[in-house]
Motif scaffolding. Structure first.
Motif, PDB file in Angstrom:
ATOM      1  N   UNK A 273       0.819  -1.202   0.000  1.00 41.26           N
ATOM      2  CA  UNK A 273       0.000   0.000   0.000  1.00 41.26           C
ATOM      3  C   UNK A 273       0.861   1.265   0.000  1.00 41.26           C
ATOM      4  N   UNK A 274       2.045   1.201   0.630  1.00 40.38           N
ATOM      5  CA  UNK A 274       2.958   2.354   0.566  1.00 40.38           C
ATOM      6  C   UNK A 274       3.458   2.558  -0.862  1.00 40.38           C
ATOM      7  N   UNK A 275       3.911   1.472  -1.471  1.00 39.74           N
ATOM      8  CA  UNK A 275       4.452   1.599  -2.826  1.00 39.74           C
ATOM      9  C   UNK A 275       3.416   2.145  -3.790  1.00 39.74           C
ATOM     10  N   UNK A 276       2.212   1.617  -3.742  1.00 41.20           N
ATOM     11  CA  UNK A 276       1.197   2.069  -4.688  1.00 41.20           C
ATOM     12  C   UNK A 276       0.817   3.522  -4.446  1.00 41.20           C
ATOM     13  N   UNK A 277       0.814   3.958  -3.179  1.00 35.59           N
ATOM     14  CA  UNK A 277       0.489   5.355  -2.890  1.00 35.59           C
ATOM     15  C   UNK A 277       1.590   6.289  -3.397  1.00 35.59           C
ATOM     16  N   UNK A 278       2.843   5.941  -3.183  1.00 33.41           N
ATOM     17  CA  UNK A 278       3.926   6.775  -3.693  1.00 33.41           C
ATOM     18  C   UNK A 278       3.954   6.758  -5.222  1.00 33.41           C
ATOM     19  N   UNK A 279       3.652   5.622  -5.834  1.00 32.94           N
ATOM     20  CA  UNK A 279       3.579   5.565  -7.291  1.00 32.94           C
ATOM     21  C   UNK A 279       2.478   6.476  -7.812  1.00 32.94           C
ATOM     22  N   UNK A 280       1.369   6.522  -7.097  1.00 29.83           N
ATOM     23  CA  UNK A 280       0.256   7.378  -7.511  1.00 29.83           C
ATOM     24  C   UNK A 280       0.662   8.841  -7.456  1.00 29.83           C
ATOM     25  N   UNK A 281       1.332   9.233  -6.391  1.00 26.83           N
ATOM     26  CA  UNK A 281       1.798  10.616  -6.285  1.00 26.83           C
ATOM     27  C   UNK A 281       2.768  10.942  -7.411  1.00 26.83           C
ATOM     28  N   UNK A 282       3.699  10.029  -7.676  1.00 27.15           N
ATOM     29  CA  UNK A 282       4.715  10.289  -8.693  1.00 27.15           C
ATOM     30  C   UNK A 282       4.078  10.447 -10.062  1.00 27.15           C
ATOM     31  N   UNK A 283       3.124   9.577 -10.386  1.00 28.72           N
ATOM     32  CA  UNK A 283       2.473   9.632 -11.693  1.00 28.72           C
ATOM     33  C   UNK A 283       1.649  10.897 -11.862  1.00 28.72           C
ATOM     34  N   UNK A 284       0.996  11.324 -10.788  1.00 24.21           N
ATOM     35  CA  UNK A 284       0.079  12.468 -10.875  1.00 24.21           C
ATOM     36  C   UNK A 284       0.761  13.807 -10.653  1.00 24.21           C
ATOM     37  N   UNK A 285       1.993  13.800 -10.174  1.00 26.79           N
ATOM     38  CA  UNK A 285       2.622  15.054  -9.780  1.00 26.79           C
ATOM     39  C   UNK A 285       2.803  15.993 -10.967  1.00 26.79           C
ATOM     40  N   UNK A 286       2.306  17.211 -10.832  1.00 25.23           N
ATOM     41  CA  UNK A 286       2.493  18.232 -11.864  1.00 25.23           C
ATOM     42  C   UNK A 286       2.865  19.573 -11.232  1.00 25.23           C
ATOM     43  N   UNK A 287       3.481  19.495 -10.042  1.00 30.12           N
ATOM     44  CA  UNK A 287       3.871  20.690  -9.317  1.00 30.12           C
ATOM     45  C   UNK A 287       5.204  21.242  -9.770  1.00 30.12           C
ATOM     46  N   UNK A 288       5.809  22.100  -8.953  1.00 27.84           N
ATOM     47  CA  UNK A 288       7.068  22.751  -9.326  1.00 27.84           C
ATOM     48  C   UNK A 288       8.148  21.753  -9.720  1.00 27.84           C
ATOM     49  N   UNK A 289       8.763  22.009 -10.851  1.00 27.13           N
ATOM     50  CA  UNK A 289       9.872  21.187 -11.312  1.00 27.13           C
ATOM     51  C   UNK A 289       9.495  19.976 -12.127  1.00 27.13           C
ATOM     52  N   UNK A 290       8.196  19.653 -12.200  1.00 28.60           N
ATOM     53  CA  UNK A 290       7.794  18.427 -12.902  1.00 28.60           C
ATOM     54  C   UNK A 290       8.249  18.434 -14.353  1.00 28.60           C
ATOM     55  N   UNK A 291       8.226  19.607 -14.977  1.00 31.78           N
ATOM     56  CA  UNK A 291       8.586  19.686 -16.391  1.00 31.78           C
ATOM     57  C   UNK A 291      10.061  19.376 -16.622  1.00 31.78           C
ATOM     58  N   UNK A 292      10.875  19.452 -15.585  1.00 28.56           N
ATOM     59  CA  UNK A 292      12.309  19.208 -15.727  1.00 28.56           C
ATOM     60  C   UNK A 292      12.648  17.719 -15.644  1.00 28.56           C
TER      61      UNK A 292
END
Length: 310
Positions: A273-292
């Motif tokens: 459940x930890x891995x899937x939650x962190x994977x979800x954040x990583x996939x959805x992240x569009x905050x500062x620096x994501x474009x880099x």
């Protein structure tokens, strides 16, 4: 197979599990999970991971006896090499070394890289209190640099007492990663070996968050400058294992150099459940620096490990 390259994935072969049990060692008070190649492949298929680069986690292979540590490192690296031979596209491996037996570590690094064609080596953040900037590591750094080896730094339990109810992987591991990274830079390892490529686990602990504070190390280490300390800290690569959160990613993406953030799962130690939650954040992240950092899942790792290129 198009999918992620996971640079932070562990293995626990039966011979290593037995050695841990016989020695009374634990992973810093963390429960030891079960592992098998089949379970690893099933997780990878479910998580969209094409390749897992395997490594032994803390506490490593040295439990007090140099000869036994050398034998365990050798057996474990041979085991990993066979896994890679059987599934070269699915597995890679970082060779484990019998530190703090420094002579044995140099010999096993040379053997694993030259004969077993390991994808790199794993070093724990400290070996019985010796951190990665300690002079005893210099012959090892020299051999690793000569082979252009990738080095994966995994945290270990620091030489301090645990706090009640807080096993080391939960609290102390990020601290120890940060400690050894600054020790390495402040004591000139990158200055002597500028071509080293070193991955720090778990987004580098709190290094990205506190890097500017750490430039003060130049006040206490002759021959260094604040700019030099910062340049050294930005040479590191970082994995996302247990660290792709809405609060950690902005700091990591603000600090890391482009192409220096890699995906990590921390299987099998991280609960699903930890891995899937962190994977979800990583996939959805569009905050500062994501474009880099459009290359976290695969391309950044392909640059370090060309054999994984499709």
């Amino acid at each position: 197979m198009n999918g992620r390259i996971d640079v932070h994935q562990h293995l626990i072969p039966s011979h290593y599990q037995e050695a841990l049990e016989n020695s009374g060692q634990t992973a810093g008070g963390w429960p030891m999970p079960s592992w098998s190649p089949g379970a690893a492949l099933a997780m990878m298929d479910e998580a969209g991971i094409a390749t897992g680069v395997l490594s032994i986690s803390a506490p490593g292979v040295h439990f007090g006896d140099d000869a036994a540590a050398r034998d365990l490192a050798r057996a474990t690296n041979d085991f990993q090499a066979e896994l890679v031979k059987d599934a070269p596209g699915r597995f890679g491996h970082f060779a484990v070394l019998p530190l703090p037996d420094f002579d044995g570590a140099v010999a096993e690094a040379v053997r694993a890289l030259d004969e077993l064609h390991a994808d790199g080596v794993v070093l724990l953040s400290n070996a019985r209190g010796h951190y990665l900037g300690h002079p005893a590591y210099e012959p090892l750094w020299t051999e690793l640099a000569a082979r252009d080896a990738v080095v994966f730094v995994h945290p270990a339990e620091p030489p301090i007492a645990r706090l009640d109810g807080l096993p080391s992987p939960l609290l102390d591991f990020p601290f120890d990663t940060t400690r050894t990274a600054l020790d390495l830079v402040a004591h000139g390892v990158f200055d002597r070996h500028p071509g080293l490529r070193i991955i720090l686990s778990h987004a580098g602990g709190f290094l990205p968050f506190a890097a500017h504070r750490f430039t003060g190390a130049a006040m206490f280490n002759p021959g260094t400058t604040p700019d030099g300390i910062m340049a050294g800290l930005r040479k590191f690569y970082f994995d996302t294992a247990l660290s792709a959160s809405p609060t950690a990613l902005p700091s990591l993406f603000a600090f890391a150099a482009p192409g220096h953030v890699l995906y990590g799962s921390d299987f099998p130690f991280a609960p699903k459940e930890w891995r899937t939650e962190f994977d979800r954040y990583l996939t959805a992240y569009d905050g500062p620096g994501a474009e880099r950092f459009p290359d976290v899942g695969r391309a950044a790792a392909e640059a370090l490990f060309p054999r994984f290129r499709e």
